[in-house]
Design a protein around this motif. Structure first.
Motif, PDB file in Angstrom:
ATOM      1  N   LYS A 133     -30.019  -0.370   9.000  1.00 17.01           N
ATOM      2  CA  LYS A 133     -29.005  -0.886   9.954  1.00 17.01           C
ATOM      3  C   LYS A 133     -29.493  -1.689  10.935  1.00 17.01           C
ATOM      4  O   LYS A 133     -29.153  -2.780  11.337  1.00 17.01           O
ATOM      5  CB  LYS A 133     -28.091   0.206  10.464  1.00 17.01           C
ATOM      6  CG  LYS A 133     -27.122   0.785   9.671  1.00 17.01           C
ATOM      7  CD  LYS A 133     -26.131   1.733  10.351  1.00 17.01           C
ATOM      8  CE  LYS A 133     -25.001   2.138   9.259  1.00 17.01           C
ATOM      9  NZ  LYS A 133     -24.253   3.271   9.849  1.00 17.01           N
ATOM     10  N   ALA A 170     -28.173  -5.373  10.050  1.00 11.80           N
ATOM     11  CA  ALA A 170     -26.853  -5.194  10.681  1.00 11.80           C
ATOM     12  C   ALA A 170     -27.120  -5.588  12.086  1.00 11.80           C
ATOM     13  O   ALA A 170     -27.960  -5.328  12.803  1.00 11.80           O
ATOM     14  CB  ALA A 170     -26.244  -3.978  10.517  1.00 11.80           C
ATOM     15  N   ASP A 171     -25.947  -6.192  12.801  1.00 13.52           N
ATOM     16  CA  ASP A 171     -25.913  -6.416  14.171  1.00 13.52           C
ATOM     17  C   ASP A 171     -24.644  -6.088  14.607  1.00 13.52           C
ATOM     18  O   ASP A 171     -23.851  -5.423  13.699  1.00 13.52           O
ATOM     19  CB  ASP A 171     -26.193  -7.882  14.424  1.00 13.52           C
ATOM     20  CG  ASP A 171     -25.437  -8.801  13.679  1.00 13.52           C
ATOM     21  OD1 ASP A 171     -24.726  -8.522  12.936  1.00 13.52           O
ATOM     22  OD2 ASP A 171     -25.795  -9.969  13.634  1.00 13.52           O
ATOM     23  N   THR A 218     -21.684  -7.613  12.205  1.00 10.47           N
ATOM     24  CA  THR A 218     -21.550  -7.452  10.822  1.00 10.47           C
ATOM     25  C   THR A 218     -20.267  -6.603  10.576  1.00 10.47           C
ATOM     26  O   THR A 218     -19.585  -7.032   9.439  1.00 10.47           O
ATOM     27  CB  THR A 218     -22.733  -6.425  10.349  1.00 10.47           C
ATOM     28  OG1 THR A 218     -23.853  -7.240  10.771  1.00 10.47           O
ATOM     29  CG2 THR A 218     -22.792  -6.244   8.762  1.00 10.47           C
ATOM     30  N   GLY A 219     -20.022  -5.571  11.395  1.00 11.12           N
ATOM     31  CA  GLY A 219     -18.740  -4.791  11.008  1.00 11.12           C
ATOM     32  C   GLY A 219     -17.351  -5.905  11.182  1.00 11.12           C
ATOM     33  O   GLY A 219     -16.612  -5.654  10.410  1.00 11.12           O
ATOM     34  N   VAL A 246     -20.313  -1.045   6.113  1.00 10.38           N
ATOM     35  CA  VAL A 246     -21.439  -1.783   6.743  1.00 10.38           C
ATOM     36  C   VAL A 246     -22.832  -1.043   5.908  1.00 10.38           C
ATOM     37  O   VAL A 246     -23.635  -1.593   5.728  1.00 10.38           O
ATOM     38  CB  VAL A 246     -21.633  -1.185   8.231  1.00 10.38           C
ATOM     39  CG1 VAL A 246     -22.783  -1.802   8.763  1.00 10.38           C
ATOM     40  CG2 VAL A 246     -20.309  -1.746   8.960  1.00 10.38           C
ATOM     41  N   TYR A 268     -23.013  -2.575   2.557  1.00  9.67           N
ATOM     42  CA  TYR A 268     -23.447  -3.972   2.768  1.00  9.67           C
ATOM     43  C   TYR A 268     -25.031  -4.043   2.980  1.00  9.67           C
ATOM     44  O   TYR A 268     -25.825  -4.916   2.352  1.00  9.67           O
ATOM     45  CB  TYR A 268     -22.783  -4.683   3.990  1.00  9.67           C
ATOM     46  CG  TYR A 268     -23.256  -6.056   4.148  1.00  9.67           C
ATOM     47  CD1 TYR A 268     -23.098  -7.167   3.293  1.00  9.67           C
ATOM     48  CD2 TYR A 268     -24.148  -6.237   5.285  1.00  9.67           C
ATOM     49  CE1 TYR A 268     -23.655  -8.185   3.816  1.00  9.67           C
ATOM     50  CE2 TYR A 268     -24.518  -7.501   5.765  1.00  9.67           C
ATOM     51  CZ  TYR A 268     -24.051  -8.509   5.020  1.00  9.67           C
ATOM     52  OH  TYR A 268     -24.551  -9.640   5.449  1.00  9.67           O
ATOM     53  N   VAL A 269     -25.584  -3.232   4.017  1.00 13.70           N
ATOM     54  CA  VAL A 269     -27.085  -3.232   4.381  1.00 13.70           C
ATOM     55  C   VAL A 269     -27.879  -2.704   3.146  1.00 13.70           C
ATOM     56  O   VAL A 269     -28.990  -3.021   2.830  1.00 13.70           O
ATOM     57  CB  VAL A 269     -27.333  -2.504   5.671  1.00 13.70           C
ATOM     58  CG1 VAL A 269     -26.469  -3.181   6.670  1.00 13.70           C
ATOM     59  CG2 VAL A 269     -26.768  -0.809   5.622  1.00 13.70           C
ATOM     60  N   ARG A 280     -28.120  -5.487   0.788  1.00 10.93           N
ATOM     61  CA  ARG A 280     -29.300  -6.511   1.387  1.00 10.93           C
ATOM     62  C   ARG A 280     -30.717  -6.083   1.115  1.00 10.93           C
ATOM     63  O   ARG A 280     -31.615  -6.648   1.001  1.00 10.93           O
ATOM     64  CB  ARG A 280     -28.893  -6.712   2.779  1.00 10.93           C
ATOM     65  CG  ARG A 280     -27.838  -7.208   3.146  1.00 10.93           C
ATOM     66  CD  ARG A 280     -27.866  -8.232   4.347  1.00 10.93           C
ATOM     67  NE  ARG A 280     -28.954  -9.423   4.221  1.00 10.93           N
ATOM     68  CZ  ARG A 280     -29.200  -9.981   5.500  1.00 10.93           C
ATOM     69  NH1 ARG A 280     -28.475  -9.847   6.515  1.00 10.93           N
ATOM     70  NH2 ARG A 280     -29.962 -10.799   5.331  1.00 10.93           N
TER      71      ARG A 280
END
Length: 327
Positions: A89, A93-94, A97-98, A112, A115-116, A119
């Protein structure tokens, strides 16, 4: 003939016929009751068997759902462990992202996390596949260093694949909402002017607009729930504007917030916004119509004009080449 008439008019014959009809009616009545009893019992047995079958199917379905839920829970636990172990994360993620995932229709903390995880996994999988392909199929005799560099480059490029897919999903969702937004405003205006509250108007429009745009119906339903449960309506309007992220939606939500804050008429604000939405829709249609001639220029030059020249010049060319020259 006379004997037949005398027989039909004989008192004893008529009494016998009526007695036979009465006996047949009695037998039929009692027999029908017994038959109805048998039919009732058979129907009861059928209903009981059908109920038992439905109960068995429901239990089987629940067991299947339990197994599926257990499988999903194990999958989520595995993803959670990988994400926590490698601190994905922090890397992928930042704060936005959400919000981007919500704009694409993926909500919740699991979105989230998935998704990460993707990635991280997709570049690794592409790197291994590319290395295998280059090593054994494409360049079996090449240098190992170059093979690793090419595979690493493929993995780096594939790391942008989730971002591209997420951006495309957001764009598709926004296009669907934009096409149905004008009709949504008209329906909301009708509901508000008919005396409905804003919550009832959102609920009614969400049920009606879902056939035209399921994405907009989903957002309207979620906003209806927020209007009923949040302390401030302005917060629900702001959340809807952030999730959709369209200028026309933001302007309408801003107008509703101002109406809520200053006590102005919601119907008047919606009427103005609906008129602006129709004008923007017409301007967009005119813009697309005006852009057609430049777009048709290249296909016209490439496909239509050569055929036209061939049709015009072919007879003359045939005549020239078929005419014998001077001796």
């Amino acid at each position: 003939m006379e004997s037949l008439v005398e027989t039909l008019t004989d008192r004893q014959f008529l009494v016998a016929v009526l007695a036979a009809i009465s006996a047949a009616a009695i037998v039929f009545t009692f027999g029908a009751q017994f038959a109805d009893g048998k039919d009732m019992k058979s129907r009861i047995r059928k209903v009981a068997s059908e109920r038992e079958r439905l109960r068995t199917d429901e239990l089987a379905r629940l067991r299947g759902e339990d197994k599926k839920a257990g499988t999903n829970a194990r999958r989520k636990d595995l993803i959670q462990k990988v994400v926590d172990k490698f601190s994905l994360k922090k890397a992928f993620a930042d704060e936005q992202t959400g919000l981007k995932l919500a704009q694409a229709g993926y909500r919740g903390p699991n979105a989230v996390m998935t998704y990460v995880f993707l990635r991280f996994v997709i570049p690794l999988g592409v790197f291994l596949f590319a290395l295998f392909y280059i090593k054994f199929i494409f360049m079996p005799e090449g240098m190992l260093f170059l093979q690793i560099v090419y595979a690493f480059g493929a993995g780096i490029l594939s790391s942008y694949l989730p971002v591209i897919l997420l951006t495309n999903q957001i764009k598709k969702r926004q296009d669907s909402i934009r096409r149905a937004w004008s009709d949504c405003l008209d329906l909301m205006l009708l509901c508000v002017e008919s005396g409905m509250s804003i919550e009832a108007a959102f609920q009614k429009v969400s049920n009606e607009i879902v056939s035209q745009s399921p994405e907009l119906g989903e957002e309207m339903t979620l906003t209806t729930a927020e209007l009923n449960f949040l302390e401030s309506r302005a917060k629900a309007y702001e959340n809807m504007a952030k999730r959709i992220n369209l200028d026309e939606v933001k302007s309408v939500m801003t107008a509703l917030i101002q109406s809520e804050r200053y006590g102005t008429s919601v119907g008047t604000s919606l009427r103005v916004m609906a008129e602006e939405g129709r004008n923007m829709r017409m301007m967009e249609a005119e813009k697309k119509a005006a852009s057609l001639p430049p777009k048709l220029t290249v296909p016209l030059i490439l496909f239509f004009l050569p055929v036209l020249f061939i049709v015009i010049m072919s007879p003359a060319m045939i005549t020239v080449f078929s005419t014998p020259g001077p001796a």
